[in-house]
Design an enzyme around this catalytic site. Structure first.
Site, short mmCIF file in Angstrom:
data_model
loop_
_atom_site.label_atom_id
_atom_site.label_comp_id
_atom_site.label_asym_id
_atom_site.label_seq_id
_atom_site.Cartn_x
_atom_site.Cartn_y
_atom_site.Cartn_z
N LYS A 184 53.39 79.27 -6.31
CA LYS A 184 53.73 77.87 -6.01
C LYS A 184 53.74 77.63 -4.50
CE LYS A 184 58.25 76.66 -5.85
NZ LYS A 184 58.65 75.98 -4.62
N ASN A 185 54.43 78.53 -3.78
CA ASN A 185 54.64 78.27 -2.35
C ASN A 185 53.39 78.52 -1.52
OD1 ASN A 185 57.14 77.43 -2.94
ND2 ASN A 185 58.20 79.31 -2.31
N ARG A 206 59.79 68.96 -1.58
CA ARG A 206 59.88 69.03 -0.12
C ARG A 206 58.60 69.55 0.48
NH1 ARG A 206 64.55 68.91 2.51
NH2 ARG A 206 63.44 69.94 4.18
N ASP A 260 68.74 68.89 0.06
CA ASP A 260 68.58 69.33 -1.32
C ASP A 260 69.63 70.35 -1.70
OD1 ASP A 260 67.65 71.85 -0.70
OD2 ASP A 260 65.57 71.43 -1.20
N ASP A 266 64.48 83.76 -2.37
CA ASP A 266 64.09 83.20 -3.68
C ASP A 266 64.30 84.20 -4.82
OD1 ASP A 266 63.41 80.90 -2.40
OD2 ASP A 266 61.26 81.28 -2.36
N ILE A 314 69.37 82.71 4.69
CA ILE A 314 68.35 81.67 4.83
C ILE A 314 68.88 80.29 4.42
CG2 ILE A 314 65.94 81.04 4.33
CD1 ILE A 314 66.12 83.84 5.57
N1 EPU Z 1 64.73 75.69 9.45
C1 EPU Z 1 65.21 75.06 10.56
N2 EPU Z 1 64.37 74.22 11.23
C2 EPU Z 1 63.08 73.98 10.82
C3 EPU Z 1 62.61 74.63 9.67
C4 EPU Z 1 63.46 75.49 8.99
O1 EPU Z 1 66.35 75.25 10.98
O2 EPU Z 1 62.37 73.21 11.47
C5 EPU Z 1 65.63 76.59 8.71
C6 EPU Z 1 65.92 76.05 7.30
O3 EPU Z 1 66.97 75.10 7.31
C7 EPU Z 1 66.25 77.31 6.56
C8 EPU Z 1 65.38 78.37 7.24
O4 EPU Z 1 64.99 77.83 8.49
O5 EPU Z 1 67.59 77.64 6.75
C9 EPU Z 1 64.15 78.76 6.45
O6 EPU Z 1 63.32 77.63 6.24
P1 EPU Z 1 61.75 77.76 6.01
O7 EPU Z 1 61.08 76.71 6.81
O8 EPU Z 1 61.33 79.18 6.22
O9 EPU Z 1 61.62 77.44 4.47
P2 EPU Z 1 60.76 76.30 3.78
O10 EPU Z 1 59.39 76.27 4.33
O11 EPU Z 1 61.55 75.04 3.77
C10 EPU Z 1 59.84 77.92 1.95
C11 EPU Z 1 59.79 77.94 0.45
C12 EPU Z 1 61.17 78.23 -0.10
C13 EPU Z 1 61.62 79.59 0.45
C14 EPU Z 1 61.60 79.55 1.99
C15 EPU Z 1 61.97 80.87 2.61
C16 EPU Z 1 58.05 76.38 -0.02
C17 EPU Z 1 57.64 75.10 -0.64
N3 EPU Z 1 59.34 76.65 -0.03
O12 EPU Z 1 60.73 76.87 2.30
O13 EPU Z 1 61.02 78.32 -1.51
O14 EPU Z 1 62.90 79.87 0.00
O15 EPU Z 1 60.28 79.18 2.44
O16 EPU Z 1 61.13 81.87 2.18
O17 EPU Z 1 57.21 77.15 0.44
C18 EPU Z 1 61.67 78.14 -3.75
O18 EPU Z 1 60.49 78.37 -4.05
O19 EPU Z 1 62.61 78.13 -4.61
C19 EPU Z 1 62.00 77.86 -2.35
C20 EPU Z 1 63.12 77.28 -1.98
#
Ligand code: EPU
Length: 429
Positions: free
Chosen positions: A22-23, A97, A121, A309, A331
Site C-alpha cells: 500500500k505505502n 493522507r 488522524d 506499522d 514514530i
Molecule cells: N513528521 C514531521 N514532519 C514532517 C513529516 C513527518 O514531524 O514534515 C513526523 C511525523 O509526525 C511522524 C514521523 O515524522 O511522527 C514519521 O512520519 P513519516 O513522514 O515518516 O510518515 P508518513 O509518510 O506520514 C508513512 C506511512 C505510514 C508509516 C510511516 C512510517 C504511508 C502512506 N504511510 O507515513 O503508514 O507508519 O510512513 O513508516 O506511506 C500505515 O500504513 O498504517 C501507516 C501509518
C-alpha cells in the site's frame, strides 16, 4: 458498518501470497503524474486506499483503467493529460493522507499545486513541516488558503536539503519534485524504506537520474522531461510481517509467498527470539512455531529499525507471550491507543508516554473491540485468534484500507473468521 467475528483457537497453517505494498503503490500512482501519457503500475493490492487514490487521479484529469494481472493481482493504467488539474479536494485527501504525495509531482508538472490539508488522524499529529521546508528549498512558495496547501513555483531549482528526521512522506514529495528541478538536489537524512527505493526505481525507469537509492543521501540530477513507464510495486513487508506474527502467536506454520525476508530483518529476528523457526524459501519465507512465544522488547524506528506499522501486531503477540516486554514507540505518539482496546480482551498492558509494558497471559478473553486504524485493527484480529470465544472487531473499514480480503485469507489458513453488517454505532455516553 461491518464487523469481523473471530473465533479464537485455530492454528494458522498454509500459504499466503503477498502483493504490492500500500505505502508504495499510492506513491507510484502519484509519480505517474510526472509524465504525460500512460504509465502502468502492476501488483496492486485490492484495498480501499488504491480505489481512493484512483479517484483522486481521475479528479486531476487522468484516465484510469484497472486490469487483472497474470498472478491474480490487479494493475492500473493511468493516462495523464498534458496539463493535469492542480487541485486535490478535501473529501478525498481526508480519506487517505497519502494523497499529500501528489503535492510534489503536481508542483513539478504544473508549477502550482493546491492540496487540501489532511488534518489530524488516529495515530498522531503527523506534521508536514519538512515537506514544506524541502519544497521551499527547491524554490516553491507555500501558503495555506481556506484549508488548502497552495504551492507555486515558476521553476524549481536543485538544492541541498537536510531532513531533521528521515520522514517517508517528505522524502517522497521532495524527490518527486526534485527529479524535474534545474540542477542537483541532495536530500540528506533521507528515509530508506523499501517503498522509497521502489519509488526511486520507478522514477529512474521514467528517465530520472537518482544516485544513492537505498541510502540516507539521495543525489538527484533534475531532467527537463520524464516519460511514462510500467512498474511492478514492491511486496508489502508490513502485510508479510503481520502473517509472520500471526503464525508465531497461533503456533502455526505459514509460508509467506512473495514476502521478502530482507525487508523484515529485525521483525523476523524478534520472532526467532520468541521461538519461531524462520526459513527463507525460493519464493518468500516460512514461519513455524510449536510453543507459547517468549517475550521480546521492541523499539520502533525508521527503516531498517522495527516498523511502527508492526507495533500493534507485536503487542498482540506479547500479550500472550511468556514473560514481560517493553515497547518503545518513537514514530507516532497515539499508536498506543490500541493498548486500551486490547486491554478489553484482558491483555495486561500499561503505557507511560511512549513506553508500554506488556505482561504476557496464557490467553486473552474475547470481547467486542473497535479498530481505530489499519494496524490497530489487524492487531485486534490477531488478538482474537488467541482469545477464548468470539471477538467482534468493529469498524472493519480501517482494516480494509490496508489488507485485502483479510477474512478470506485467514479462513484459507484455517481460522474461523467471518464478516457481518453491524448496526451504526452512536457513540459512547
Ligand atoms: N513528521 C514531521 N514532519 C514532517 C513529516 C513527518 O514531524 O514534515 C513526523 C511525523 O509526525 C511522524 C514521523 O515524522 O511522527 C514519521 O512520519 P513519516 O513522514 O515518516 O510518515 P508518513 O509518510 O506520514 C508513512 C506511512 C505510514 C508509516 C510511516 C512510517 C504511508 C502512506 N504511510 O507515513 O503508514 O507508519 O510512513 O513508516 O506511506 C500505515 O500504513 O498504517 C501507516 C501509518
Amino acid at each position: 458498518m461491518q464487523v469481523l467475528r473471530v473465533r479464537g483457537g485455530a492454528r494458522l497453517v498454509g500459504e499466503v501470497p503477498i502483493v504490492g505494498a500500500k505505502n508504495s503503490v499510492l506513491k507510484l500512482m502519484a509519480a505517474s503524474l510526472l509524465a504525460p501519457g500512460t504509465s502502468t503500475i502492476r501488483n496492486l493490492p485490492a484495498i480501499a486506499d488504491v480505489a481512493i487514490m484512483t479517484e483522486l487521479l481521475q479528479r486531476l484529469g487522468c484516465n484510469t483503467k484497472i486490469c487483472m494481472d497474470a498472478n491474480g493481482a490487479e494493475s492500473v493504467a493511468i493516462t495523464v493529460p498534458e496539463r493535469p488539474m492542480s487541485e486535490a479536494p478535501y473529501e478525498l485527501v481526508r480519506k487517505i493522507r497519502a494523497s499529500i504525495c501528489v503535492l510534489g509531482p503536481l508542483l513539478a508538472r504544473t508549477g502550482r499545486a493546491s492540496v487540501a490539508m489532511p488534518g489530524g488522524d488516529n495515530i498522531g499529529s503527523r506534521k508536514l513541516d519538512m515537506h514544506f521546508a524541502g519544497l521551499e528549498r527547491l524554490g516553491a512558495a507555500l501558503h495555506i488558503e481556506h484549508g488548502f496547501i497552495v504551492a507555486e513555483a515558476a521553476t524549481l531549482t536543485g538544492a541541498t536539503i537536510w531532513l531533521d528526521f528521515p520522514t517517508v512522506g517528505a522524502t517522497e514529495n521532495i524527490t518527486m519534485a526534485a527529479v524535474r528541478a534545474k540542477g542537483t538536489t541532495v536530500v540528506d537524512n533521507a528515509a530508506r524504506e523499501p517503498e522509497i527505493v521502489d519509488l526511486c526505481q520507478m522514477l529512474v525507469s521514467m528517465g530520472a537520474q537518482i544516485d544513492g537509492i537505498g541510502t540516507s543521501t539521495l543525489v538527484i540530477e533534475g531532467v527537463s522531461e520524464l516519460h511514462p513507464t510500467e512498474h511492478a510495486a514492491v511486496g508489502d513487508r508490513i502485510v508479510a510481517g503481520t502473517w509472520a506474527t500471526a503464525a508465531t502467536m497461533t503456533r502455526g506454520d505459514v509460508t509467506v509467498r512473495g514476502g521478502n525476508p530482507a525487508h523484515l530483518e529485525i521483525a523476523l529476528d524478534k520472532l526467532s527470539t520468541a521461538g519461531a523457526d524462520i526459513e527463507s524459501t525460493p519464493a518468500g519465507f516460512r514461519v513455524r512455531m510449536h510453543d507459547r512465544p517468549r517475550s521480546f522488547d521492541v523499539v520502533t524506528l525508521p527503516y531498517p529499525g522495527f516498523a511502527t506499522d508492526l507495533q500493534p501486531q507485536a503487542i498482540a503477540l506479547l500479550s500472550v507471550a511468556k514473560g514481560s516486554a517493553m515497547i518503545t514507540e518513537n514514530i507516532f505518539e497515539s499508536r498506543f491507543a490500541f493498548c486500551d482496546e486490547i486491554a478489553r480482551m484482558g491483555a495486561d498492558v500499561r503505557t507511560d508516554g511512549h513506553h508500554a509494558v506488556v505482561r504476557g497471559r496464557h490467553q486473552l478473553s474475547a470481547a467486542p473491540v473497535r479498530a481505530s486504524d489499519i494496524r490497530a485493527g489487524v492487531g485486534l484480529v490477531l488478538a482474537g485468534l488467541v482469545a477464548d470465544g468470539v471477538t467482534e472487531v468493529l469498524d472493519v473499514h480501517h482494516i480494509d484500507r490496508g489488507y485485502a480480503r483479510l477474512e478470506e485469507q485467514l479462513r484459507s489458513l484455517g481460522a474461523d473468521v467471518s464478516r457481518h453488517d453491524a448496526p451504526e454505532f452512536d457513540g459512547w455516553l
